[in-house]
Design an enzyme around this catalytic site. Structure first.
Site, PDB file in Angstrom:
ATOM      1  N   HIS A 179      10.352 -21.484 -21.983  1.00 59.62           N
ATOM      2  CA  HIS A 179      10.798 -20.291 -22.705  1.00 59.62           C
ATOM      3  C   HIS A 179       9.915 -19.075 -22.404  1.00 59.62           C
ATOM      4  O   HIS A 179      10.035 -18.034 -23.041  1.00 59.62           O
ATOM      5  CB  HIS A 179      10.793 -20.602 -24.212  1.00 59.62           C
ATOM      6  N   LYS A 181       8.068 -15.818 -20.389  1.00 57.87           N
ATOM      7  CA  LYS A 181       8.454 -14.657 -19.585  1.00 57.87           C
ATOM      8  C   LYS A 181       7.180 -14.021 -19.045  1.00 57.87           C
ATOM      9  O   LYS A 181       6.443 -13.359 -19.792  1.00 57.87           O
ATOM     10  CB  LYS A 181       9.227 -13.625 -20.411  1.00 57.87           C
ATOM     11  N   ASP A 186      -0.451  -9.679  -7.602  1.00 59.99           N
ATOM     12  CA  ASP A 186      -1.711  -9.462  -6.876  1.00 59.99           C
ATOM     13  C   ASP A 186      -2.954  -9.723  -7.720  1.00 59.99           C
ATOM     14  O   ASP A 186      -4.015  -9.119  -7.485  1.00 59.99           O
ATOM     15  CB  ASP A 186      -1.766  -8.037  -6.309  1.00 59.99           C
ATOM     16  N   HIS A 347      14.303  -8.776 -30.958  1.00 55.00           N
ATOM     17  CA  HIS A 347      13.989 -10.065 -30.333  1.00 55.00           C
ATOM     18  C   HIS A 347      12.487 -10.245 -30.139  1.00 55.00           C
ATOM     19  O   HIS A 347      12.041 -11.204 -29.533  1.00 55.00           O
ATOM     20  CB  HIS A 347      14.718 -10.127 -28.973  1.00 55.00           C
ATOM     21  N   LYS A 349       8.452 -10.940 -30.563  1.00 59.27           N
ATOM     22  CA  LYS A 349       7.678 -12.048 -31.115  1.00 59.27           C
ATOM     23  C   LYS A 349       6.244 -11.547 -31.294  1.00 59.27           C
ATOM     24  O   LYS A 349       5.368 -11.786 -30.458  1.00 59.27           O
ATOM     25  CB  LYS A 349       7.686 -13.260 -30.172  1.00 59.27           C
ATOM     26  N   ASP A 354      -4.305  -6.697 -40.395  1.00 67.64           N
ATOM     27  CA  ASP A 354      -5.450  -5.887 -40.830  1.00 67.64           C
ATOM     28  C   ASP A 354      -5.865  -4.822 -39.823  1.00 67.64           C
ATOM     29  O   ASP A 354      -7.022  -4.378 -39.817  1.00 67.64           O
ATOM     30  CB  ASP A 354      -6.652  -6.787 -41.141  1.00 67.64           C
TER      31      ASP A 354
END
Length: 429
Positions: A179, A181, A186, A347, A349, A354
């Site tokens: 899942h 991404k 380089d 979408h 995450k 604080d």
């Protein structure tokens, strides 16, 4: 006639059920439960389909412009709009001279998907070593012709398998989807976040990605190298594991790796929530907290921490929405505020705490991400980045409405029944 003792008079001999009777009753019970869940699933999916045809999402939402900040001797750029991060990623690929590590869960066969495909192939043709890892399940409906890539000595493609043996043997080490991404170019520029690759995500979804430049890139590079070397086949070259050229605990990549039984992303969420003193701002596309995360959030709110959770009013997975609803009562009664993003799918995450700690990555707050899939989240300790994440959250709240406890308590009985029936599906979503 003998006189019966008192105990004998009261004793009634009831027939004991046979194993066959118990088995039959169990089968009927399972059938009833499964039937009720199937009916509930059909109901919510039909209603959702009708609603989306009648009132489709606009795909319009406010977003925060990219901002680059110094973090631990590196530079971190936040992106909240797909067009911005895709343009930056494509520019990095075009500028590659030595290596490209590219990993994604979904890679759509559309205009944006073709752009990435063309640039990755072009880089390989000019001699750049290109390594591509793609999840087969996430791309199950993608046109097979799009998946065909030229045979080049510098182009290495790993399709993470659709069927995994652990699904049948219950071996956790051999389950989970890829899942993640990631893009690392380089050894000097790295990207991670919630964005999959496709035209839909370019302008119509609200997500969060970051670009890292400098020594901290090794955190993302190491994540890709570990995954590639663990799952490559004989035809795939091994990537040398060079380790960290420098290491700074203010920027760390946490990798959930089912094959190693490691799930540190869940741990970093729990630790940050437990330490929070003033506020916790969470943005999630799919929010189905497990018992420990739910308990930690409730405890934080009860000790006076301002806990805010931003989720889509309606996500692209209606079953996940309904599974999440079963937790709203406990959260709202404890003082956690729930904010529903309007008109588009959020979408992202992310969580920031604080004004000093943040995480941005690929893992949802649900069982599949926290203890099931391969995921990677960056953990960042920096006041400047914390302030930027709070600005992003504030911008998002301008496009959200608060779900109050009074509104939630007044929901219809039909909704309550559907929540109860669908709650057991939460761990599977």
């Amino acid at each position: 006639m003998p006189i019966l003792k008192h105990a004998d008079r009261l004793r009634i001999d009831l027939p004991r059920p046979s194993l066959h009777t118990l088995g039959t009753a169990a089968r009927w019970w399972v059938t009833a439960v499964v039937g009720a869940q199937a009916a509930a699933i059909a109901t919510v999916m039909i209603v959702d389909a009708v609603r989306k045809r009648r009132d489709p999402p606009s795909g319009e939402f406010p977003h925060t412009a990219p901002l680059t900040l110094p973090v631990a001797e590196s530079e971190v750029t936040t992106y909240t709009y797909g067009a911005d991060v895709f343009d930056a990623m494509l520019a990095s690929i075009r500028g590659a001279t030595r290596t490209i590590y590219f990993e994604t869960y979904i890679w759509k066969a559309d205009e944006v998907g073709q752009q990435f495909k063309d640039e990755l192939v072009a880089a390989a043709r000019r001699g750049v070593e290109v390594f591509i890892a793609v999840d087969s399940f996430g791309n199950l409906v993608v046109d097979p012709r799009f998946k065909r890539l030229p045979t080049l000595a510098t182009l290495h493609v790993l399709y993470f398998p659709l069927l995994r043996p652990g699904m049948l043997t219950l071996n956790m080490r051999k389950t989970g989807r890829d899942h993640r991404k990631l893009l690392i170019v380089d050894d000097r520029t790295g990207y991670v976040g919630g964005y999959n690759i496709g035209s839909l995500y370019r302008t119509q979804w609200r997500d969060t990605h970051v670009r890292v430049e400098g020594p901290a890139v090794c955190e993302l590079q190491n994540a890709f190298v570990d995954f590639w070397n663990d799952h490559r086949h004989g035809r795939h070259p091994e990537i040398p594991d060079t380790g960290a050229r420098s290491w700074d605990p203010r920027v760390r990549a946490a990798q959930n790796a089912p094959n190693r039984l490691l799930f540190p992303v869940r741990g970093l969420y729990l630790e940050a929530i437990d330490r929070a003193a003033h506020h916790i701002y969470i943005t999630q596309g799919y929010f189905i907290p497990d018992r420990e995360i739910l308990t930690a959030l409730i405890a934080a709110a009860r000790r006076g921490v301002d806990v805010r959770v931003l989720i889509p009013e309606v996500s692209n997975h209606v079953l996940a929405d309904w599974a999440a609803r079963s937790y709203y009562t406990q959260l709202l009664e404890a003082g956690v505020t729930l904010w529903l993003f309007q008109g588009a799918m959020v979408h992202a995450k992310t969580m920031t705490v604080d004004g000093r700690w943040s995480t941005i990555g690929t893992a949802n707050v649900d069982r599949l991400s926290m203890t099931g899939n391969f995921e990677v989240n960056l953990e960042l300790y920096d006041d400047g980045l914390g302030a930027q994440m709070e600005r992003i959250f504030a911008t998002d709240l301008t496009n959200a409405r608060e779900l109050t406890l009074a509104e939630w308590r007044s929901r219809r009985i039909v909704g309550r029944v559907l929540e109860y029936v669908l709650k057991p599906l939460g761990p599977l979503l």
